[in-house]
Design a protein around this motif. Structure first.
Motif, mmCIF file in Angstrom:
data_model
loop_
_atom_site.group_PDB
_atom_site.id
_atom_site.type_symbol
_atom_site.label_atom_id
_atom_site.label_comp_id
_atom_site.label_asym_id
_atom_site.label_seq_id
_atom_site.Cartn_x
_atom_site.Cartn_y
_atom_site.Cartn_z
ATOM 1 N N ARG A 86 -8.842 1.337 7.759
ATOM 2 C CA ARG A 86 -9.229 1.114 6.362
ATOM 3 C C ARG A 86 -8.560 -0.147 5.822
ATOM 4 N NH1 ARG A 86 -11.404 4.973 8.319
ATOM 5 N NH2 ARG A 86 -12.573 3.181 9.025
ATOM 6 N N LEU A 87 -7.309 -0.362 6.156
ATOM 7 C CA LEU A 87 -6.617 -1.561 5.679
ATOM 8 C C LEU A 87 -7.193 -2.819 6.310
ATOM 9 C CD1 LEU A 87 -2.989 -0.182 5.498
ATOM 10 C CD2 LEU A 87 -4.529 -0.717 3.588
ATOM 11 N N ALA A 88 -7.606 -2.743 7.562
ATOM 12 C CA ALA A 88 -8.245 -3.899 8.212
ATOM 13 C C ALA A 88 -9.582 -4.211 7.541
ATOM 14 C CB ALA A 88 -8.440 -3.632 9.699
ATOM 15 N N GLU A 89 -10.288 -3.182 7.084
ATOM 16 C CA GLU A 89 -11.540 -3.406 6.364
ATOM 17 C C GLU A 89 -11.275 -4.138 5.043
ATOM 18 O OE1 GLU A 89 -13.296 0.751 8.153
ATOM 19 O OE2 GLU A 89 -13.239 0.520 5.971
ATOM 20 N N VAL A 90 -10.227 -3.723 4.336
ATOM 21 C CA VAL A 90 -9.913 -4.304 3.033
ATOM 22 C C VAL A 90 -9.319 -5.709 3.164
ATOM 23 C CG1 VAL A 90 -8.400 -4.074 1.006
ATOM 24 C CG2 VAL A 90 -9.622 -2.076 1.889
ATOM 25 N N PHE A 91 -8.363 -5.878 4.071
ATOM 26 C CA PHE A 91 -7.612 -7.140 4.118
ATOM 27 C C PHE A 91 -8.127 -8.146 5.139
ATOM 28 C CE2 PHE A 91 -4.582 -4.266 2.116
ATOM 29 C CZ PHE A 91 -4.239 -5.027 1.005
ATOM 30 N N GLN A 92 -8.817 -7.676 6.171
ATOM 31 C CA GLN A 92 -9.262 -8.591 7.224
ATOM 32 C C GLN A 92 -10.781 -8.686 7.320
ATOM 33 O OE1 GLN A 92 -7.359 -7.054 10.733
ATOM 34 N NE2 GLN A 92 -5.337 -7.131 9.784
ATOM 35 N N GLY A 93 -11.486 -7.970 6.450
ATOM 36 C CA GLY A 93 -12.940 -8.019 6.463
ATOM 37 C C GLY A 93 -13.579 -7.333 7.649
ATOM 38 N N MET A 94 -12.825 -6.475 8.335
ATOM 39 C CA MET A 94 -13.384 -5.737 9.455
ATOM 40 C C MET A 94 -14.533 -4.852 8.958
ATOM 41 S SD MET A 94 -11.425 -3.278 12.183
ATOM 42 C CE MET A 94 -11.869 -1.623 11.687
ATOM 43 N N TRP A 98 6.025 2.517 0.004
ATOM 44 C CA TRP A 98 5.151 1.374 -0.261
ATOM 45 C C TRP A 98 5.386 0.365 0.846
ATOM 46 C CZ3 TRP A 98 1.644 1.276 -4.194
ATOM 47 C CH2 TRP A 98 1.779 2.243 -5.195
ATOM 48 N N PHE A 99 4.303 -0.112 1.483
ATOM 49 C CA PHE A 99 4.433 -0.976 2.653
ATOM 50 C C PHE A 99 3.479 -2.161 2.562
ATOM 51 C CE2 PHE A 99 5.340 3.389 3.840
ATOM 52 C CZ PHE A 99 6.577 3.269 4.458
ATOM 53 N N ALA A 100 3.945 -3.301 3.034
ATOM 54 C CA ALA A 100 3.054 -4.456 3.170
ATOM 55 C C ALA A 100 2.025 -4.121 4.245
ATOM 56 C CB ALA A 100 3.857 -5.693 3.556
ATOM 57 N N PRO A 101 0.769 -4.478 4.042
ATOM 58 C CA PRO A 101 -0.266 -4.146 5.034
ATOM 59 C C PRO A 101 0.015 -4.705 6.427
ATOM 60 C CG PRO A 101 -1.275 -4.821 2.986
ATOM 61 C CD PRO A 101 0.202 -5.091 2.858
ATOM 62 N N VAL A 106 0.838 -1.188 0.000
ATOM 63 C CA VAL A 106 0.000 0.000 0.000
ATOM 64 C C VAL A 106 0.882 1.250 0.000
ATOM 65 C CG1 VAL A 106 -0.223 0.023 2.522
ATOM 66 C CG2 VAL A 106 -1.960 1.118 1.129
ATOM 67 N N LEU A 107 0.434 2.274 -0.712
ATOM 68 C CA LEU A 107 1.161 3.530 -0.819
ATOM 69 C C LEU A 107 0.749 4.464 0.312
ATOM 70 C CD1 LEU A 107 2.973 5.481 -2.453
ATOM 71 C CD2 LEU A 107 0.948 6.037 -3.818
ATOM 72 N N LEU A 108 1.737 4.954 1.056
ATOM 73 C CA LEU A 108 1.482 5.900 2.146
ATOM 74 C C LEU A 108 2.412 7.096 2.013
ATOM 75 C CD1 LEU A 108 1.207 3.481 5.213
ATOM 76 C CD2 LEU A 108 -0.650 4.413 3.809
#
Length: 155
Positions: free
Chosen positions: A141-149, A124-127, A38-40
């Motif tokens: 937001r990343l937990a929503e995308v990658f962990q289904g939160m 660029w970082f691994a989630p 992911v780009l930060l």
């Protein structure tokens, strides 16, 4: 000295916007590369690592603002329309602010801008290996995308 003046101006403008204006709308760009990173960005005027983004200008759509901010801050050029991940209420920004997050999956990496008075660093970082200082909203937001939160609608 010029950098300090710029930082002070941006901080004062943000405070004025919170007090004087009605609802505000900001955008963030969640860009994932082919390696799943992911780009930060780390801003020069506030702490933490964030998704690239900024305010929607008068006469501009939220999507166009996300595409513009992504390019201006990072040199990344959208090659396809992004999808809307969600719109979140940002209570910390005067109780009137909303943030639209767009997910970018097709893009090209152009020349990365040099650090400046707005963007101090780009990465660029691994989630699962975010940098120290990644903001709570970024992590949610990343937990929503990658962990289904499940999203609660708050930034």
């Amino acid at each position: 000295m010029a950098r300090l003046r710029t930082r002070l101006f941006r901080a004062a403008r943000a405070r004025w916007t919170r007090v004087a204006k009605g609802m505000t709308l900001g955008v963030r760009a969640l860009a994932l590369d082919d390696e799943g990173r992911v780009l930060l960005v780390r801003h020069a005027y506030t702490s933490g690592w964030h998704f690239p983004g900024g305010g929607v200008e008068i006469g501009e759509t939220a999507e166009a603002a996300a595409v513009r901010e992504l390019f201006e801050e990072t040199g990344v050029v959208a090659e396809a329309r992004p999808s809307l991940l969600g719109v979140y209420f940002n209570v910390a920004f005067g109780g009137r602010d909303h943030v639209a997050v767009f997910r970018f999956e097709r893009f090209s990496k152009g020349p990365q801008p040099r650090p400046n008075s707005e963007i101090a660093e780009i990465g660029w970082f691994a989630p699962d290996a975010l940098p120290d200082g990644a903001t709570p909203a970024t992590r949610r937001r990343l937990a929503e995308v990658f962990q289904g939160m499940e999203a609660d609608g708050r930034w």
